[in-house]
Design a protein around this motif. Structure first.
Motif, PDB file in Angstrom:
ATOM      1  N   ASP A 656     -10.386   1.891  49.239  1.00 55.44           N
ATOM      2  CA  ASP A 656     -11.769   1.681  50.596  1.00 55.44           C
ATOM      3  C   ASP A 656     -11.247   0.994  51.382  1.00 55.44           C
ATOM      4  OD1 ASP A 656     -14.234  -0.216  50.951  1.00 55.44           O
ATOM      5  OD2 ASP A 656     -13.417  -1.771  49.296  1.00 55.44           O
ATOM      6  N   GLU A 657     -12.116   0.617  52.895  1.00 48.11           N
ATOM      7  CA  GLU A 657     -11.576   0.641  53.830  1.00 48.11           C
ATOM      8  C   GLU A 657     -11.187  -0.954  53.923  1.00 48.11           C
ATOM      9  OE1 GLU A 657     -13.291   1.137  58.078  1.00 48.11           O
ATOM     10  OE2 GLU A 657     -14.733   1.557  56.670  1.00 48.11           O
ATOM     11  N   GLN A 658     -11.613  -1.611  53.700  1.00 43.19           N
ATOM     12  CA  GLN A 658     -11.806  -3.376  54.117  1.00 43.19           C
ATOM     13  C   GLN A 658     -10.385  -3.576  53.345  1.00 43.19           C
ATOM     14  OE1 GLN A 658     -14.542  -5.589  51.914  1.00 43.19           O
ATOM     15  NE2 GLN A 658     -14.265  -7.623  52.580  1.00 43.19           N
ATOM     16  N   ALA A 659     -10.056  -2.453  51.539  1.00 44.87           N
ATOM     17  CA  ALA A 659      -8.308  -3.234  51.819  1.00 44.87           C
ATOM     18  C   ALA A 659      -7.554  -2.725  51.440  1.00 44.87           C
ATOM     19  CB  ALA A 659      -9.133  -2.371  49.628  1.00 44.87           C
ATOM     20  N   ARG A 661      -7.529  -2.540  55.787  1.00 44.14           N
ATOM     21  CA  ARG A 661      -7.358  -3.326  57.048  1.00 44.14           C
ATOM     22  C   ARG A 661      -6.868  -4.867  56.346  1.00 44.14           C
ATOM     23  NH1 ARG A 661      -9.563  -1.750  61.397  1.00 44.14           N
ATOM     24  NH2 ARG A 661     -11.394   0.468  60.785  1.00 44.14           N
ATOM     25  N   GLN A 662      -6.337  -5.146  55.253  1.00 42.48           N
ATOM     26  CA  GLN A 662      -6.508  -6.445  54.432  1.00 42.48           C
ATOM     27  C   GLN A 662      -4.687  -6.165  55.192  1.00 42.48           C
ATOM     28  OE1 GLN A 662      -8.306  -7.966  50.762  1.00 42.48           O
ATOM     29  NE2 GLN A 662     -10.249  -8.075  51.837  1.00 42.48           N
ATOM     30  N   ARG A 663      -4.414  -4.895  54.733  1.00 38.58           N
ATOM     31  CA  ARG A 663      -2.748  -5.040  54.244  1.00 38.58           C
ATOM     32  C   ARG A 663      -2.179  -4.587  55.113  1.00 38.58           C
ATOM     33  NH1 ARG A 663      -3.831  -1.327  49.982  1.00 38.58           N
ATOM     34  NH2 ARG A 663      -2.993  -0.127  51.743  1.00 38.58           N
ATOM     35  N   GLY A 664      -2.698  -4.946  56.848  1.00 33.80           N
ATOM     36  CA  GLY A 664      -2.791  -4.657  57.842  1.00 33.80           C
ATOM     37  C   GLY A 664      -2.917  -3.473  58.828  1.00 33.80           C
ATOM     38  N   THR A 665      -2.841  -3.569  60.114  1.00 33.65           N
ATOM     39  CA  THR A 665      -2.814  -2.605  61.569  1.00 33.65           C
ATOM     40  C   THR A 665      -2.619  -0.813  60.532  1.00 33.65           C
ATOM     41  OG1 THR A 665      -1.549  -3.251  62.417  1.00 33.65           O
ATOM     42  CG2 THR A 665      -3.451  -4.043  63.051  1.00 33.65           C
ATOM     43  N   GLN A 669       0.897  -0.282  59.210  1.00 28.46           N
ATOM     44  CA  GLN A 669       1.875  -0.237  57.992  1.00 28.46           C
ATOM     45  C   GLN A 669       2.386   1.294  58.015  1.00 28.46           C
ATOM     46  OE1 GLN A 669      -1.772   0.713  55.290  1.00 28.46           O
ATOM     47  NE2 GLN A 669      -2.659  -1.154  56.067  1.00 28.46           N
TER      48      GLN A 669
END
Length: 793
Positions: A656-659, A661-665, A669
């Protein structure tokens, strides 16, 4: 021990044998010269009546006498003198007049005068249009050539090609059919025809027509041009183009019956019967029932008709042995049938034109032509199976009223006397109801009848002479009914000249008004009467037995619009239901639809593919029965994996794209991933180094143990093994075993050769020098340094 007198006797006898051989050779040379002189002095225009008057060799004369050939026929007396002198001949004579001996005798004589042997290769080639005629020619050749030393072969289809190839190179005379001969010329490497002296074409007009033209042209290309060529037939070809293709050189045309009043034998009685197409089979069966003690040949136009008439009459049991012969049969069956018919005294054989030319069946009483021949030449050859060699015979031609005028003109032009006759009404029988019953009970016989009807209709349609064969004037419906069929099968070419117009007609013109008119007209044409159970049964279609064959038969013909379409009870034969996509929506079947179609209602089947499938034709219905074609309409399958809870997931799923982005750019990563992987690689490197040190330490311990074992080798006690229970290395046990230095443990020395001595051993030892065995293959730099230090010591 032999006495001197006996030795003198042996020498004397040896000289006498040589004298006998030389005298025999001289006699043969004298005979050949005398025979050649007689041939040179022979007058071609002289009247010769006996074979003994001809300049023939002794083996040929003896063979003719043993075969009881004494008197010459007219064609033989005129053609043999020319053929013996080496002339090219075009021979034409009536059927049964002895044309076979007219070319077989010159073949034997020409090769005999040239002293032909097995080493000379092929000397004569005889081509026949049919296998049966080739076999008959070969049998006559064996009879009259029994005292010759030539080797003769029969090359026809239906036999083993490999066996023929093995023997072909040793043959002097070959009797063959065009197709098989061309096959050997192209495929058999050892077969040579460069020395060919004679080429003979029996039934030349049949060989030179379109059926064999390409094969004969290809054969002639392989043959040498300097040869003697002879053509024989009952109806000879005179085309300049045909003769030029065969490279004939000043041919002599020999026609003994050209000025005769009749082209057929005078002992032949010829009749024709006007029989409508629907009454042919009834008349034929009645005729056979009236001539049970006769030998009859019945000619039909196709092999499928032969099969149907034979099978149906065999069930009816007319009281006479029945046989059938056509070109689709295997060679062994054809030979068996011809031999049976030749040996029988009374029998009836149904045949195609395969047996129409040249075959000599003894004592044939009647020749029946159930189907009209394609031309007058075919008629002459057919009736020639009876009244042979001045014997009596009878022939009957069945003609439809539409064929009478045109066929009689052709026969009159060919000088064929024929008179009309009528069958007796008292002996006339009808087998229509019996055939209907048989076709109803036996679907295979019904299928044979349908194919026979189609082949007969097609044979009429393709005939070139349209003055005789007028397909629109035949009662085909009545003919189908007389065969026991419920109706005439539809044939493509029966639609007439307006086929393209009907096919390309716009759908707007195909309105329901025309369909209703067709229904009324078809109802008006139906004859009133009581419908029996057989009528109702015949209206049904065989859906369980031979349904595939029947649907193919119906599919071959396109249905006409109008009366036929309205009168047919089944909707699958409707003309308007051919390959047309019917739009499917909710309003198309309502009362407000502007266009009504008479085709089948379309079906919609959802759930198979992405879109629902519309079944609006027979092709779509067949598509549903094929799994392979049905897979193309379905969506492609996906692989699933199950998690610990048993829930299915795609094997490869996007996060999922939202998950994400939550971990960082993405850059951060990526850098984190590289750091983690670098740390993992470093840890793995340390583990590898520790493992390498442990292995090195282990090898040193093994080395020390081995050295200790060698020092204790003087004692007879067994050395202790290294305890390696911790590592459980299977190679450690082998490494711990001691190496014996005594002679018993060493491998035996190689024994010296006869040229070696002790000095050779010393030289080898000096040359070899000192060497050090490495216990293990060096893996690290330290191992290599230790090995180099040992070498420097």
């Amino acid at each position: 021990m032999a006495t001197p007198s006996s030795g003198r006797k042996l020498k004397a006898s040896g000289r006498s044998r040589n004298d006998v051989r030389s005298l025999k050779r001289k006699r043969e040379v004298d005979d050949h010269e005398a025979l050649q002189k007689r041939v040179d002095e022979l007058d071609p225009k002289a009247e010769i009546k006996q074979f003994s008057d001809l300049p023939l060799s002794q083996p040929t004369s003896s063979g003719l006498e043993a075969s009881r050939f004494k008197t010459l026929t007219e064609i033989q007396s005129k053609s043999l003198p020319l053929a013996l002198k080496g002339k090219d001949i075009l021979g034409a004579a009536k059927t049964g007049s002895g044309k076979t001996l007219s070319f077989l005798v010159p073949v034997l004589e020409n090769l005999y005068r040239q002293k032909w042997t097995e080493l000379d290769g092929l000397g004569a080639l005889i081509i026949s249009p049919t296998r049966e005629l080739a076999i008959q020619i070969f049998e006559v050749l064996r009879k009259i050539g029994r005292y010759h030393t030539f080797s003769a072969g029969l090359i026809i289809g239906g036999r083993s090609l490999q066996e023929e190839q093995e023997r072909l190179g040793r043959m002097n005379i070959l009797v063959c059919t065009p197709g098989r001969m061309l096959q050997h010329l192209d495929q058999t490497a050892a077969f040579e025809v460069d020395n060919l002296q004679m080429l003979v074409l029996d039934e030349a007009d049949r060989i030179m027509d379109m059926g064999f033209q390409s094969a004969v042209d290809a054969i002639v290309e392989h043959l040498p041009k300097q040869r003697q060529t002879m053509l024989f037939s009952a109806t000879q070809t005179k085309k300049v183009s045909d003769l030029a293709r065969l490279s004939l050189q000043d041919p002599e045309y020999v026609s003994v019956h050209e000025s005769a009043t009749s082209a057929t034998p005078s002992t032949l009685q010829q009749f024709y019967v006007l029989t409508p197409l629907a009454e042919k089979l009834d008349t034929l069966f009645s005729f056979i029932r009236s001539n049970l003690k006769a030998k009859v040949i019945v000619f039909l136009s196709s092999g499928k008709q032969v099969r149907f008439v034979y099978e149906s009459f065999r069930h009816l049991q007319p009281g006479i042995p029945l046989l059938h012969l056509h070109g689709r049969q295997k060679q062994a069956a054809r030979l068996d049938i011809t031999s049976k018919f030749s040996a029988s005294k009374n029998s009836c054989i149904f045949a195609t034109d395969v047996v129409a030319r040249g075959l000599d069946f003894p004592a044939v009483d009647w020749v029946i032509q159930l189907d009209c021949p394609e031309d007058a030449d075919t008629y002459i050859h057919r009736v020639g199976r009876t009244a042979r060699y001045e014997r009596a015979g009878k022939a009957v031609l069945f003609l439809d009223p539409s064929e009478e005028e045109g066929m009689l003109k052709r026969l009159e032009h060919k000088k064929v006397p024929i008179q009309r006759t009528k069958p007796r009404e008292k002996k006339q029988q009808s087998i229509k109801s019996q055939l209907q019953n048989m076709c109803f009970q036996d679907p295979e016989l019904k299928y044979l009848g349908q194919k026979a009807f189609a082949s007969y209709t097609r044979s009429i349609f393709v005939q070139k002479d349209k003055e005789i064969f007028k397909i629109n004037e035949y009662d085909l419906e009545g003919y189908a009914a007389s065969m026991g069929l419920p109706g005439a099968p539809k044939i493509k070419f029966q639609k007439g000249d307006d086929a393209k117009k009907i096919k390309n007609q716009p759908r707007a013109l195909l309105s329901s008004d025309e369909d209703s008119e067709g229904d009324e007209s078809s109802k008006a044409t139906k004859k009133p009467g009581v419908r029996t159970k057989y009528d109702r049964m015949f209206e049904r279609r065989n859906q369980d037995v031979l349904s595939g064959h029947y649907s193919k038969m119906i599919a071959n013909g396109d249905q006409d619009q109008g009366a036929d379409a309205g009168g047919d009870a089944d909707e699958d034969n409707d003309f308007l239901s051919v390959k047309r996509v019917v739009p499917v929506d909710e309003h198309s079947s309502g009362e407000d639809s502007d266009l009504e179609t008479s085709g089948p209602a379309a079906k919609v089947i959802p759930g198979i593919g992405r879109e629902p499938i519309v079944i609006d034709s027979k092709r779509k219905e067949k598509l549903l029965k094929s799994k392979k074609k049905l897979l193309k309409l379905k969506e492609k399958g996906t692989k699933l994996v199950f998690d610990d809870e048993g829930k299915p997931h795609q094997m490869y799923e996007l996060e999922d794209e939202q998950a994400f982005r939550q971990r960082g750019t993405a850059e951060s990563q990526r850098a984190k991933f590289l750091e983690e992987e670098a740390a993992r690689v470093r840890e793995a490197d340390l583990d590898d180094k520790q493992l390498a040190k442990a292995k090195k330490r282990e090898r040193r311990e093994k080395k020390k143990a081995r050295e200790a074992a060698e020092k204790a080798g003087d004692d007879e006690e067994a050395p202790e093994l290294v305890d390696d229970s911790d590592h459980q290395d299977p190679m450690a046990l082998l490494a711990s075993l001691p190496l014996a230095d005594d002679e018993e443990g060493r491998a035996p020395k190689r024994p010296k050769k006869w040229f070696e001595d002790d000095s050779d051993d010393e030289k080898a030892a000096k040359k070899k020098g000192r060497f050090i065995e490495a216990e293990d293959e060096p893996e690290t730099l330290e191992d290599l340094e230790a090995l180099a230090a040992d070498l420097l010591e």
